[in-house]
Design a protein around this motif. Structure first.
Motif, PDB file in Angstrom:
ATOM      1  N   ALA A 185       0.838  -1.211   0.000  1.00 53.93           N
ATOM      2  CA  ALA A 185       0.000   0.000   0.000  1.00 53.93           C
ATOM      3  C   ALA A 185       0.869   1.255   0.000  1.00 53.93           C
ATOM      4  N   LEU A 186       1.949   1.247   0.793  1.00 50.60           N
ATOM      5  CA  LEU A 186       2.844   2.407   0.844  1.00 50.60           C
ATOM      6  C   LEU A 186       3.579   2.587  -0.479  1.00 50.60           C
ATOM      7  N   LYS A 187       3.905   1.487  -1.133  1.00 48.32           N
ATOM      8  CA  LYS A 187       4.547   1.600  -2.454  1.00 48.32           C
ATOM      9  C   LYS A 187       3.594   2.232  -3.460  1.00 48.32           C
ATOM     10  N   ARG A 188       2.308   1.867  -3.375  1.00 53.62           N
ATOM     11  CA  ARG A 188       1.325   2.397  -4.332  1.00 53.62           C
ATOM     12  C   ARG A 188       1.021   3.862  -4.078  1.00 53.62           C
ATOM     13  N   VAL A 189       0.873   4.209  -2.793  1.00 55.40           N
ATOM     14  CA  VAL A 189       0.429   5.562  -2.446  1.00 55.40           C
ATOM     15  C   VAL A 189       1.321   6.119  -1.335  1.00 55.40           C
ATOM     16  N   ARG A 190       2.053   7.166  -1.646  1.00 52.24           N
ATOM     17  CA  ARG A 190       2.964   7.785  -0.687  1.00 52.24           C
ATOM     18  C   ARG A 190       2.209   8.832   0.142  1.00 52.24           C
ATOM     19  N   ARG A 191       1.512   8.365   1.152  1.00 55.53           N
ATOM     20  CA  ARG A 191       0.745   9.265   2.000  1.00 55.53           C
ATOM     21  C   ARG A 191       1.082   9.004   3.461  1.00 55.53           C
ATOM     22  N   LEU A 192       0.723   9.970   4.312  1.00 55.43           N
ATOM     23  CA  LEU A 192       0.995   9.816   5.738  1.00 55.43           C
ATOM     24  C   LEU A 192       0.260   8.600   6.296  1.00 55.43           C
ATOM     25  N   GLY A 193      -0.965   8.391   5.814  1.00 56.83           N
ATOM     26  CA  GLY A 193      -1.757   7.263   6.308  1.00 56.83           C
ATOM     27  C   GLY A 193      -1.122   5.923   6.003  1.00 56.83           C
ATOM     28  N   THR A 194      -0.622   5.732   4.763  1.00 58.75           N
ATOM     29  CA  THR A 194       0.007   4.462   4.414  1.00 58.75           C
ATOM     30  C   THR A 194       1.361   4.309   5.113  1.00 58.75           C
ATOM     31  N   ARG A 195       1.991   5.436   5.403  1.00 65.56           N
ATOM     32  CA  ARG A 195       3.251   5.370   6.137  1.00 65.56           C
ATOM     33  C   ARG A 195       3.004   4.811   7.538  1.00 65.56           C
ATOM     34  N   TYR A 196       1.990   5.368   8.226  1.00 65.71           N
ATOM     35  CA  TYR A 196       1.644   4.854   9.556  1.00 65.71           C
ATOM     36  C   TYR A 196       1.153   3.405   9.469  1.00 65.71           C
ATOM     37  N   LEU A 197       0.414   3.089   8.435  1.00 59.74           N
ATOM     38  CA  LEU A 197      -0.115   1.737   8.266  1.00 59.74           C
ATOM     39  C   LEU A 197       1.020   0.716   8.273  1.00 59.74           C
ATOM     40  N   PHE A 198       2.073   0.989   7.515  1.00 53.41           N
ATOM     41  CA  PHE A 198       3.195   0.064   7.422  1.00 53.41           C
ATOM     42  C   PHE A 198       4.013   0.042   8.709  1.00 53.41           C
TER      43      PHE A 198
END
Length: 412
Positions: free
Chosen positions: A94-107
């Motif tokens: 998900a972080l690779k697909r979308v560089r957002r704060l939310g996906t950063r925290y998700l990972f």
């Protein structure tokens, strides 16, 4: 509070009300099916109880909330088994697909749900598991520093390489956890920790899949549930409430979590994982789809390698150089061994399923890529693997010879 929780409106509303009114019990049980958000709700409960400003908004900048968002708060402990690997892989993609704060925290949170299970105090007096995992966890944390929410993300290639490295290390660490039990000594260690003097704030213990506790561990927990020290909260999580001892159930307030609806599932997959949701009926199905991609980076690399066999120009080292950037093959015998092994598995999969046409969306292969040629390539890869292990050859030499031999084998 609880802005990051999708669904479970009734239960979440009850928890919020009790936190605000100061009536939340110190011993809680979150029960319900897998993938219903129980751990997310437990972590949000911990953050809300620890918030120094009491508002506990997701973006709160108090020191406790900053630590809790990244799962680094020293007063929050987690123990118990979980589907760590699939969540880490799915979050990383998900972080690779979308560089957002939310996906950063998700990972980041997916990784630390695993690494925080190795907090030394949990394993004191049990075995060397935490000690053995420590070097890999240090390396994971060093890589996670590059993803710190307060700094700019690395460029695409560097980000992908970092995510793949963290994922590979995490899967290695997960194997060291390798237990479906909560040991009695872990309960004793936690009980001792709750009685140690704390400078400020609440202490929260989260026991995931509490139903796996043996009777001795459950009995050891009873005293703590009945009389937790001031400021201590114990949150048990289970999908099998009836597997818990009646004496445990009588000492906790129970909060039900329900199977997510199709609409809620779609929303989670689209808004949190940034992926199209239409083909998944449940989060269980979505996460199951990631079970076979624990070595996703190696699988992608093996496909790239096979597709580049048919490039007939003077740049025949290019695919190896590109793969090495992502997997550090030339400098790591372990990674080279894993890569060739996955390459053999990929060729075997293609061979046994006769998936040799482009429209199968497995590999972009020429029409003349027959079953016979697949079998030939598989044998070449197997021989290279054997030579690499038995003759102790250099990774770069083996990989270059492997690519050259395969290209020779497929010449028309």
């Amino acid at each position: 509070m609880f802005e990051n929780i999708i669904g479970q409106i009734s239960t979440v509303s009850t928890i919020i009300k009790e936190i605000k009114n100061g009536t939340l019990p110190h011993s809680l049980l979150f029960y319900g099916p897998q993938f219903s958000g129980k751990l997310s709700a437990a972590l949000e409960t911990a953050r809300s109880l620890s918030c120094e400003y009491k508002s506990a908004e997701w973006g709160c900048d108090c020191p406790s909330c900053v630590l809790n968002r990244s799962l680094l708060h020293p007063h929050v402990l987690m123990i118990g088994p979980r589907y760590f690997g699939t969540e880490i892989v799915a979050s990383g993609e998900a972080l690779k697909r979308v560089r957002r704060l939310g996906t950063r925290y998700l990972f980041i949170r997916a990784v630390r749900k695993l690494t925080r299970r190795f907090d030394p105090l949990i394993w004191e007096g049990i075995d060397n598991r935490a000690t053995n995992a420590a070097p890999d966890i240090v390396n994971i944390e060093n890589e996670l520093d590059m993803l710190n929410p307060n700094i700019e993300l690395p460029k695409d290639d560097a980000l992908e390489k970092s995510i793949d490295s963290i994922t590979k290390l995490s899967l290695k660490v997960e194997k060291k956890l390798a237990t479906n039990n909560i040991a009695i000594q872990q309960i004793r260690n936690i009980a001792l920790w709750t009685h140690m003097t704390s400078t400020k704030g609440s202490k929260i213990i989260i026991l995931e899949n509490a139903d796996v506790m043996q009777e001795a561990s459950s009995n050891s927990l009873l005293k703590l549930l009945e009389e937790p020290p001031d400021g201590t909260y114990i949150i048990l999580i289970t999908k099998k409430r009836n597997s818990l001892l009646p004496t445990i159930l009588s000492r906790v307030r129970q909060y039900p979590f329900f199977m997510r609806t199709k609409e809620e599932t779609d929303l989670i997959i689209e808004k949190i994982f940034y992926e199209k949701s239409g083909s998944y009926e449940s989060l269980q199905e979505y996460f199951d789809s990631w079970k076979d991609v624990a070595s996703l980076a190696f699988k992608k690399a093996s496909q790239t390698f096979i597709e580049n066999i048919f490039i007939e120009d003077n740049r025949w080292n290019d695919p190896l150089l590109e793969i090495d950037k992502k997997l550090n093959l030339f400098s790591s015998r372990e990674n080279t061994k894993e890569f060739i092994s996955v390459l053999i598995d990929t060729l075997h999969f293609v061979l046994t399923n006769q998936l040799i046409k482009k429209e199968n969306n497995v590999l972009n292969l020429p029409e003349f890529f027959t079953v016979e040629r697949i079998n030939t390539l598989k044998n070449i890869a197997s021989n290279s693997f054997t030579d690499f292990i038995t003759l102790n050859l250099k990774p770069s030499l083996v990989l270059k010879n492997l690519l050259y031999s395969m290209r020779e084998a497929v010449k028309v």
